[in-house]
Design a protein around this motif. Structure first.
Motif, PDB file in Angstrom:
ATOM      1  N   LYS A 343       0.872  -1.170   0.000  1.00  0.00           N
ATOM      2  CA  LYS A 343       0.000   0.000   0.000  1.00  0.00           C
ATOM      3  C   LYS A 343       0.905   1.214   0.000  1.00  0.00           C
ATOM      4  O   LYS A 343       1.338   1.692   1.046  1.00  0.00           O
ATOM      5  CB  LYS A 343      -0.937  -0.011   1.210  1.00  0.00           C
ATOM      6  N   GLU A 344       1.199   1.697  -1.196  1.00  0.00           N
ATOM      7  CA  GLU A 344       2.174   2.772  -1.300  1.00  0.00           C
ATOM      8  C   GLU A 344       2.003   3.551  -2.593  1.00  0.00           C
ATOM      9  O   GLU A 344       1.414   3.061  -3.565  1.00  0.00           O
ATOM     10  CB  GLU A 344       3.599   2.220  -1.226  1.00  0.00           C
ATOM     11  N   ALA A 345       2.528   4.776  -2.578  1.00  0.00           N
ATOM     12  CA  ALA A 345       2.676   5.579  -3.784  1.00  0.00           C
ATOM     13  C   ALA A 345       4.162   5.662  -4.092  1.00  0.00           C
ATOM     14  O   ALA A 345       4.967   5.930  -3.196  1.00  0.00           O
ATOM     15  CB  ALA A 345       2.094   6.970  -3.592  1.00  0.00           C
ATOM     16  N   LEU A 368      10.801   8.125  -4.652  1.00  0.00           N
ATOM     17  CA  LEU A 368      10.246   8.478  -3.347  1.00  0.00           C
ATOM     18  C   LEU A 368       9.049   7.572  -3.115  1.00  0.00           C
ATOM     19  O   LEU A 368       8.134   7.517  -3.939  1.00  0.00           O
ATOM     20  CB  LEU A 368       9.815   9.947  -3.328  1.00  0.00           C
ATOM     21  N   ARG A 369       9.068   6.842  -1.991  1.00  0.00           N
ATOM     22  CA  ARG A 369       7.975   5.916  -1.668  1.00  0.00           C
ATOM     23  C   ARG A 369       7.236   6.415  -0.434  1.00  0.00           C
ATOM     24  O   ARG A 369       7.854   6.662   0.611  1.00  0.00           O
ATOM     25  CB  ARG A 369       8.521   4.507  -1.404  1.00  0.00           C
ATOM     26  N   PRO A 374       1.225   1.145   7.920  1.00  0.00           N
ATOM     27  CA  PRO A 374       1.589   2.415   8.548  1.00  0.00           C
ATOM     28  C   PRO A 374       2.149   3.407   7.530  1.00  0.00           C
ATOM     29  O   PRO A 374       2.676   3.009   6.492  1.00  0.00           O
ATOM     30  CB  PRO A 374       2.663   2.010   9.562  1.00  0.00           C
ATOM     31  N   ASP A 375       2.036   4.693   7.870  1.00  0.00           N
ATOM     32  CA  ASP A 375       2.520   5.723   6.971  1.00  0.00           C
ATOM     33  C   ASP A 375       4.035   5.854   7.117  1.00  0.00           C
ATOM     34  O   ASP A 375       4.555   6.108   8.206  1.00  0.00           O
ATOM     35  CB  ASP A 375       1.854   7.065   7.290  1.00  0.00           C
ATOM     36  N   THR A 376       4.730   5.670   6.006  1.00  0.00           N
ATOM     37  CA  THR A 376       6.186   5.693   6.005  1.00  0.00           C
ATOM     38  C   THR A 376       6.684   6.505   4.814  1.00  0.00           C
ATOM     39  O   THR A 376       5.936   6.797   3.875  1.00  0.00           O
ATOM     40  CB  THR A 376       6.784   4.276   5.921  1.00  0.00           C
ATOM     41  N   ALA A 399      11.831   7.048   7.077  1.00  0.00           N
ATOM     42  CA  ALA A 399      11.199   7.770   8.181  1.00  0.00           C
ATOM     43  C   ALA A 399       9.797   7.225   8.396  1.00  0.00           C
ATOM     44  O   ALA A 399       9.113   6.828   7.444  1.00  0.00           O
ATOM     45  CB  ALA A 399      11.140   9.263   7.898  1.00  0.00           C
ATOM     46  N   GLU A 400       9.366   7.182   9.655  1.00  0.00           N
ATOM     47  CA  GLU A 400       7.973   6.865   9.972  1.00  0.00           C
ATOM     48  C   GLU A 400       7.218   8.175  10.144  1.00  0.00           C
ATOM     49  O   GLU A 400       7.685   9.078  10.844  1.00  0.00           O
ATOM     50  CB  GLU A 400       7.890   6.034  11.255  1.00  0.00           C
TER      51      GLU A 400
END
Length: 470
Positions: A343-345, A368-369, A374-376, A399-400
């Motif tokens: 689940k990522e851009a 850049l991901r 969780p948002d990372t 980074a979280e």
């Protein structure tokens, strides 16, 4: 359109229609429980209603089971608030399609009331159509799950129906995949970093890929999913909104009107070009293994009609026709029974125009991901590596990002209760999402794009590109 920044009354009663269903027990009530446990609901009362003839004990048991995890983690005040909500709650058997039945129940409750339609979309739509203007008390809020309608025309008709009953700022079309923390994380990354905004355009970005691959099969949801498919279920709603947040120009504020205006501006400029057999793909999983489980062929899953040719993996390439993004493909992909949960851009930058002679090593584009849930954040950087100083090595900065202390449905419910529509989909936006997708659905229904296959537990058909370098 009304400016919704003015104060609105807090909801006093949450009425859940479809209270005996899977959505309520699995997601809605646990989200509510965490919200209550952290003290952000005041004296909210919750009432369940459904077609099933449930006893008071059955309903209280569902509440207790759904609240149990939050109660164990809560302090004494939170545990007491959960117990008070459980004690005051009740259930009513209700035929929402019977004229006057829903209006009569709402009138008997302490207002303002938020009506949460945890029902199949067609039932929700019929229920709203038989309500008459004036039957709902002032301040009533209507909360509808996705998919919102089934096409651009039906979305427009449903919007007209809802606006006969309540104002637009009292309609919450929920998208629980985009919680407040995720939205603000994306906006903070985009607009609080001077080094990013100058390169956030067609001159420096080659493509943007938004991937929501699930390592889950049907999990008992065939009744809904086989009539929806991946394109309607995920791309039409969630992924187009993620795309818009990544593509918008900076709004004046993060208030709901400025932000939702910016989102709609992007969606109005978005389209999927023909030919659809080049710019869209669809596939369906066959038998395979997923996390050690044997997954049957989708067409043989209980409740599935193979003749519908429902896709479980969908991919579309969206064009945003504006100055910033002209020529940059936005690839949106979502699938079920995938071997890797993603689940990522993924934002892929263009290569540097010239690397001085003498350097060796990395020649891949920087990426850049942005991870969701969780948002990372992961940024690829090329640096002179150890050993040979002329050899470039790829390093990744990790980074979280900020995480909410609420579950996704808790964030949705908090917005409903406080009257904040920031996380809700505006009516015109819902129509635009269908406008983008409708032609693809029509082309697929006519067989213009082949239905490929992939084994459950894999990353999709072998002939498809591997997105995001995953």
């Amino acid at each position: 359109m009304k400016d919704t920044t003015e104060a609105t009354p807090t909801v006093q009663t949450l009425l859940i229609l479809g209270a005996s269903g899977d959505l309520t027990g699995r997601l809605l009530l646990p989200g509510l429980a965490r919200l209550v446990a952290v003290g952000r609901t005041g004296g909210l009362k919750v009432v369940g209603a459904g077609a099933e003839d449930w006893s008071s004990e059955q309903w209280k048991s569902r509440l207790h089971d759904s609240f149990e995890a939050a109660a164990k983690e809560a302090d004494s005040a939170g545990a007491q608030a959960l117990q008070a909500m459980e004690d005051s709650s009740f259930y009513r058997q209700l035929d929402v399609t019977a004229p006057g039945a829903l209006a009569g129940l709402v009138a008997s409750l302490e207002g303002p009331v938020a009506i949460y339609f945890a029902l199949p979309p067609q039932v929700s739509q019929h229920t709203c159509e038989i309500l008459e203007p004036g039957q709902l008390p002032e301040g009533t809020r209507l909360v509808l799950e996705k998919p919102f309608a089934s096409s651009e025309d039906s979305a427009r008709n449903l919007n007209r129906t809802l606006l006969r009953l309540v104002p637009e700022d009292h309609i919450h079309r929920v998208d629980h995949f985009l919680g407040k923390a995720t939205v603000l994380n994306i906006l903070g990354l985009r607009f609080a970093n001077r080094f990013l905004e100058p390169v956030w355009n067609r001159d420096h970005i080659e493509k943007v890929e938004i991937i929501f691959d699930e390592d889950l099969a049907l999990e008992g949801r065939a009744r809904y999913y086989d009539r929806a498919g991946a394109l309607r279920d995920m791309v039409q709603s969630h992924l187009l909104h993620v795309m818009a947040l990544l593509a918008i120009d900076a709004p004046a504020t993060v208030g709901e009107r400025d932000l939702r205006d910016a989102i709609t501006t992007i969606l109005r400029a978005s389209r999927i070009r023909t030919p659809y057999d080049s710019n869209t793909r669809r596939a369906r999983y066959t038998a395979g293994q997923l996390d050690g489980r044997n997954i049957p062929d989708y067409a043989k899953e209980e409740g599935v009609d193979p003749a519908r040719n429902t896709e479980t993996l969908a991919e579309v390439q969206v064009e945003i026709a504006n100055w910033r993004w002209k020529g940059v493909p936005f690839v949106l992909r979502s699938g079920k029974s995938m071997g890797v949960r993603r689940k990522e851009a993924v934002v892929t930058f263009r290569p540097v125009p010239h690397l001085p002679d003498g350097f060796a090593g990395v020649d891949a584009a920087n990426q850049l991901r942005i991870g969701f849930g969780p948002d990372t954040l992961r940024l690829d950087v090329d640096v002179n590596g150890p050993g040979d100083i002329f050899t470039l090595d790829r390093v990744t900065l990790d980074a979280e990002l900020n995480a909410s202390n609420l579950l996704p449905y808790g964030e949705v419910l908090e917005g409903v209760i406080t009257g904040d529509p920031l996380l809700s989909v505006r009516g015109d936006t819902a129509e635009d999402c269908w406008r983008i997708i409708d032609p693809v659905l029509e082309a697929w229904s006519q067989g213009a794009v082949p239905l490929d296959e992939y084994d459950a537990g894999t990353q999709g058909p072998a002939s498809w590109p591997l997105r995001g370098g995953g």
